[in-house]
Design a protein around this motif. Structure first.
Motif, PDB file in Angstrom:
ATOM      1  N   GLY A 154      17.226  14.815  20.077  1.00 13.63           N
ATOM      2  CA  GLY A 154      16.939  16.192  20.432  1.00 13.63           C
ATOM      3  C   GLY A 154      17.547  16.678  21.724  1.00 13.63           C
ATOM      4  O   GLY A 154      17.390  17.848  22.077  1.00 13.63           O
ATOM      5  N   GLN A 155      18.245  15.789  22.469  1.00  6.81           N
ATOM      6  CA  GLN A 155      18.854  16.189  23.728  1.00  6.81           C
ATOM      7  C   GLN A 155      20.369  16.078  23.644  1.00  6.81           C
ATOM      8  O   GLN A 155      20.902  15.194  22.975  1.00  6.81           O
ATOM      9  CB  GLN A 155      18.357  15.331  24.891  1.00  6.81           C
ATOM     10  N   LEU A 156      21.042  16.978  24.348  1.00  6.66           N
ATOM     11  CA  LEU A 156      22.500  16.994  24.383  1.00  6.66           C
ATOM     12  C   LEU A 156      22.997  16.018  25.432  1.00  6.66           C
ATOM     13  O   LEU A 156      22.630  16.104  26.602  1.00  6.66           O
ATOM     14  CB  LEU A 156      23.003  18.409  24.698  1.00  6.66           C
ATOM     15  N   LEU A 157      23.844  15.072  25.008  1.00  9.68           N
ATOM     16  CA  LEU A 157      24.446  14.100  25.917  1.00  9.68           C
ATOM     17  C   LEU A 157      25.897  14.469  26.141  1.00  9.68           C
ATOM     18  O   LEU A 157      26.642  14.719  25.186  1.00  9.68           O
ATOM     19  CB  LEU A 157      24.353  12.690  25.340  1.00  9.68           C
ATOM     20  N   THR A 158      26.310  14.503  27.404  1.00  4.08           N
ATOM     21  CA  THR A 158      27.689  14.806  27.757  1.00  4.08           C
ATOM     22  C   THR A 158      28.125  13.894  28.885  1.00  4.08           C
ATOM     23  O   THR A 158      27.304  13.351  29.630  1.00  4.08           O
ATOM     24  CB  THR A 158      27.851  16.270  28.217  1.00  4.08           C
ATOM     25  N   PHE A 159      29.443  13.713  29.009  1.00  4.73           N
ATOM     26  CA  PHE A 159      30.029  12.996  30.146  1.00  4.73           C
ATOM     27  C   PHE A 159      31.059  13.897  30.793  1.00  4.73           C
ATOM     28  O   PHE A 159      32.029  14.278  30.140  1.00  4.73           O
ATOM     29  CB  PHE A 159      30.684  11.688  29.695  1.00  4.73           C
ATOM     30  N   PRO A 160      30.914  14.264  32.079  1.00  5.65           N
ATOM     31  CA  PRO A 160      29.738  13.951  32.893  1.00  5.65           C
ATOM     32  C   PRO A 160      28.530  14.755  32.443  1.00  5.65           C
ATOM     33  O   PRO A 160      28.676  15.793  31.798  1.00  5.65           O
ATOM     34  CB  PRO A 160      30.179  14.357  34.306  1.00  5.65           C
ATOM     35  N   ARG A 161      27.347  14.294  32.803  1.00  4.87           N
ATOM     36  CA  ARG A 161      26.111  14.915  32.336  1.00  4.87           C
ATOM     37  C   ARG A 161      25.975  16.307  32.924  1.00  4.87           C
ATOM     38  O   ARG A 161      26.044  16.479  34.140  1.00  4.87           O
ATOM     39  CB  ARG A 161      24.900  14.058  32.717  1.00  4.87           C
ATOM     40  N   ASP A 162      25.781  17.299  32.075  1.00  6.70           N
ATOM     41  CA  ASP A 162      25.621  18.683  32.490  1.00  6.70           C
ATOM     42  C   ASP A 162      24.305  19.198  31.937  1.00  6.70           C
ATOM     43  O   ASP A 162      24.207  19.564  30.765  1.00  6.70           O
ATOM     44  CB  ASP A 162      26.793  19.529  31.985  1.00  6.70           C
ATOM     45  N   HIS A 163      23.272  19.214  32.783  1.00  6.70           N
ATOM     46  CA  HIS A 163      21.966  19.660  32.326  1.00  6.70           C
ATOM     47  C   HIS A 163      21.924  21.159  32.073  1.00  6.70           C
ATOM     48  O   HIS A 163      21.023  21.649  31.396  1.00  6.70           O
ATOM     49  CB  HIS A 163      20.897  19.273  33.350  1.00  6.70           C
ATOM     50  N   GLY A 164      22.897  21.896  32.622  1.00  4.42           N
ATOM     51  CA  GLY A 164      22.941  23.329  32.354  1.00  4.42           C
ATOM     52  C   GLY A 164      23.150  23.620  30.879  1.00  4.42           C
ATOM     53  O   GLY A 164      22.578  24.575  30.337  1.00  4.42           O
ATOM     54  N   LEU A 165      23.955  22.798  30.212  1.00  3.61           N
ATOM     55  CA  LEU A 165      24.169  22.966  28.777  1.00  3.61           C
ATOM     56  C   LEU A 165      22.890  22.703  27.996  1.00  3.61           C
ATOM     57  O   LEU A 165      22.554  23.423  27.050  1.00  3.61           O
ATOM     58  CB  LEU A 165      25.286  22.038  28.301  1.00  3.61           C
ATOM     59  N   GLU A 166      22.161  21.662  28.394  1.00  5.33           N
ATOM     60  CA  GLU A 166      20.916  21.335  27.708  1.00  5.33           C
ATOM     61  C   GLU A 166      19.864  22.418  27.937  1.00  5.33           C
ATOM     62  O   GLU A 166      19.133  22.786  27.016  1.00  5.33           O
ATOM     63  CB  GLU A 166      20.391  19.983  28.190  1.00  5.33           C
ATOM     64  N   ILE A 167      19.796  22.953  29.142  1.00  2.00           N
ATOM     65  CA  ILE A 167      18.838  24.027  29.424  1.00  2.00           C
ATOM     66  C   ILE A 167      19.181  25.271  28.610  1.00  2.00           C
ATOM     67  O   ILE A 167      18.295  25.968  28.108  1.00  2.00           O
ATOM     68  CB  ILE A 167      18.823  24.329  30.933  1.00  2.00           C
ATOM     69  N   GLY A 168      20.482  25.540  28.441  1.00  2.00           N
ATOM     70  CA  GLY A 168      20.885  26.645  27.580  1.00  2.00           C
ATOM     71  C   GLY A 168      20.416  26.444  26.153  1.00  2.00           C
ATOM     72  O   GLY A 168      19.970  27.399  25.490  1.00  2.00           O
ATOM     73  N   ARG A 169      20.485  25.209  25.645  1.00  2.00           N
ATOM     74  CA  ARG A 169      19.989  24.912  24.299  1.00  2.00           C
ATOM     75  C   ARG A 169      18.483  25.122  24.220  1.00  2.00           C
ATOM     76  O   ARG A 169      17.966  25.631  23.223  1.00  2.00           O
ATOM     77  CB  ARG A 169      20.316  23.472  23.911  1.00  2.00           C
ATOM     78  N   ARG A 170      17.766  24.737  25.256  1.00  2.00           N
ATOM     79  CA  ARG A 170      16.312  24.899  25.256  1.00  2.00           C
ATOM     80  C   ARG A 170      15.923  26.374  25.264  1.00  2.00           C
ATOM     81  O   ARG A 170      14.959  26.771  24.611  1.00  2.00           O
ATOM     82  CB  ARG A 170      15.714  24.196  26.477  1.00  2.00           C
ATOM     83  N   ILE A 171      16.670  27.186  26.017  1.00  2.00           N
ATOM     84  CA  ILE A 171      16.384  28.622  26.037  1.00  2.00           C
ATOM     85  C   ILE A 171      16.621  29.229  24.657  1.00  2.00           C
ATOM     86  O   ILE A 171      15.833  30.045  24.174  1.00  2.00           O
ATOM     87  CB  ILE A 171      17.242  29.318  27.110  1.00  2.00           C
ATOM     88  N   ARG A 172      17.705  28.821  24.022  1.00  2.00           N
ATOM     89  CA  ARG A 172      17.972  29.328  22.662  1.00  2.00           C
ATOM     90  C   ARG A 172      16.899  28.856  21.686  1.00  2.00           C
ATOM     91  O   ARG A 172      16.517  29.597  20.772  1.00  2.00           O
ATOM     92  CB  ARG A 172      19.358  28.874  22.207  1.00  2.00           C
ATOM     93  N   ALA A 173      16.406  27.627  21.869  1.00  2.00           N
ATOM     94  CA  ALA A 173      15.319  27.136  21.016  1.00  2.00           C
ATOM     95  C   ALA A 173      14.058  27.967  21.224  1.00  2.00           C
ATOM     96  O   ALA A 173      13.324  28.258  20.271  1.00  2.00           O
ATOM     97  CB  ALA A 173      15.037  25.664  21.316  1.00  2.00           C
ATOM     98  N   GLY A 174      13.800  28.366  22.482  1.00  2.00           N
ATOM     99  CA  GLY A 174      12.658  29.233  22.749  1.00  2.00           C
ATOM    100  C   GLY A 174      12.806  30.583  22.087  1.00  2.00           C
ATOM    101  O   GLY A 174      11.844  31.126  21.535  1.00  2.00           O
ATOM    102  N   HIS A 175      14.028  31.148  22.110  1.00  2.00           N
ATOM    103  CA  HIS A 175      14.288  32.427  21.439  1.00  2.00           C
ATOM    104  C   HIS A 175      14.050  32.298  19.930  1.00  2.00           C
ATOM    105  O   HIS A 175      13.450  33.186  19.305  1.00  2.00           O
ATOM    106  CB  HIS A 175      15.719  32.876  21.703  1.00  2.00           C
TER     107      HIS A 175
END
Length: 338
Positions: A154-175
């Motif tokens: 359920g979490q987005l993994l990236t290298f290097p780790r960018d939590h901004g992308l994951e937070i964007g996904r969470r906001i869209r999930a809330g919408h």
């Protein structure tokens, strides 16, 4: 408890024989008027069966027990971490590319022996360093796609780790979750206390899934706060041009603040990890300091532990977190100051 010998996983042979008998001789009986028909079940354990997850986990654990991976994986504080498992979501870890290919092939071969198959179309591989474009990974002759980001548990993994992308996904999930209940949440006939309850039960968890692992910045927290205020305006049927202050908006909805919830969850999770035994991987990864590693030049990326070290007692924050009452004082102080 049945008596007798046990299997390698500690299950009594009597229980195993009972389960085998259930699935080998099981029949369904259909009654229509005065007619009765028996149908033999030949599909085995189906998804949704209450025994299905336990039997699958036991079977998969048996596969991994036969793999000789004790000397493989990535080194973490003197121990080797070769894989992570959660149900059928498996992550295989290695420092060496050739070793990784061998591990994947060995897993596929052992799984085949118990009639399990690796889904090559859903399997991806990624790396945190530069690789030769000609390098590839195969599973039983099928080439696996290389990706630079992947969603795991359920979490987005990236290298290097960018939590901004994951937070964007969470906001869209809330919408998405808000739109599911939009009629209810925006209705004038529904009391605010019911809207608030639904918001806390559905929208807030969707926005905060996995927030315990975030290394948040002020900009990221602002994005969460702005998204929540947008939801609140819909709940009270007001617009930005109406000039209602954020204080009035929160006083009307009285929902929990998403940023404060995210901070509390992270700090509470830290306290839980700090009290784990030393052999648990979460505890070891939190305390691990890679040998001979220096941060790259330039503005350093925010680390998960930075705020904990700043507001949680300095370098000894991990020991402070193991004392819940004292740690809670640091939590309240951090939230009050920020």
């Amino acid at each position: 408890m049945p008596s007798g010998r046990r299997s390698k996983l500690g299950v009594h042979n009597t229980v195993i024989a009972t389960l085998q008998s259930i699935y080998s001789t099981a029949r369904s009986t259909f009654h229509f008027a005065s007619t009765t028909t028996e149908v033999e079940i030949q599909r085995g354990v189906r998804q949704g069966d209450t025994l299905s997850p336990k039997l699958f986990t036991a079977c998969l654990q048996g596969v991994f027990d036969r793999l000789e991976w004790s000397a493989r994986g990535i080194r973490v504080d003197g121990r080797l971490l070769s894989h992570l498992m959660f149900a059928d979501d498996i992550a295989i870890l290695s420092h060496d590319f050739d070793e990784l290919r061998e591990m994947i092939e060995e897993l596929a071969q052992e799984s085949k022996k118990v009639r399990l198959r690796v889904n090559a179309t859903k399997t991806k591989w990624m790396t945190n360093c530069a690789t030769d474009e000609k390098q590839y990974v195969e599973v039983q002759g099928v080439q696996i796609e290389k990706v630079d980001r992947f969603i795991y548990l359920g979490q987005l993994l990236t290298f290097p780790r960018d939590h901004g992308l994951e937070i964007g996904r969470r906001i869209r999930a809330g919408h998405a979750k808000f739109n599911t209940y939009k009629t209810f949440l925006t209705s004038h006939a529904v009391p605010m206390k019911l809207k608030r309850w639904l918001f806390h039960q559905c929208i807030l968890p969707a926005m905060l899934y996995g927030c315990e692992t975030w290394a948040t910045t002020e900009a990221a927290e602002m994005r969460l706060a702005v998204a929540q205020r947008r939801f609140e305006r819909h709940m009270v049927s007001t617009r930005l041009i109406d000039g209602r202050s954020n204080t009035w908006l929160r006083g009307t909805t009285r929902v929990k603040d998403v940023v404060e919830c995210a901070r509390r969850r992270k700090w509470n999770w830290t306290s839980k990890v700090s009290r784990m035994t030393a052999d648990r991987w979460p505890k070891q990864l939190v305390e691990w300091r890679p040998f001979n590693y220096t941060r790259p030049r330039g503005r350093p990326r925010r680390r998960w532990r930075d705020e904990l070290r700043t507001y949680g007692g300095g370098e000894t924050w991990i020991r402070t977190a193991a004392r819940p009452e004292e740690w809670q004082l640091h939590v309240e102080d951090y939230i009050r100051k920020n």
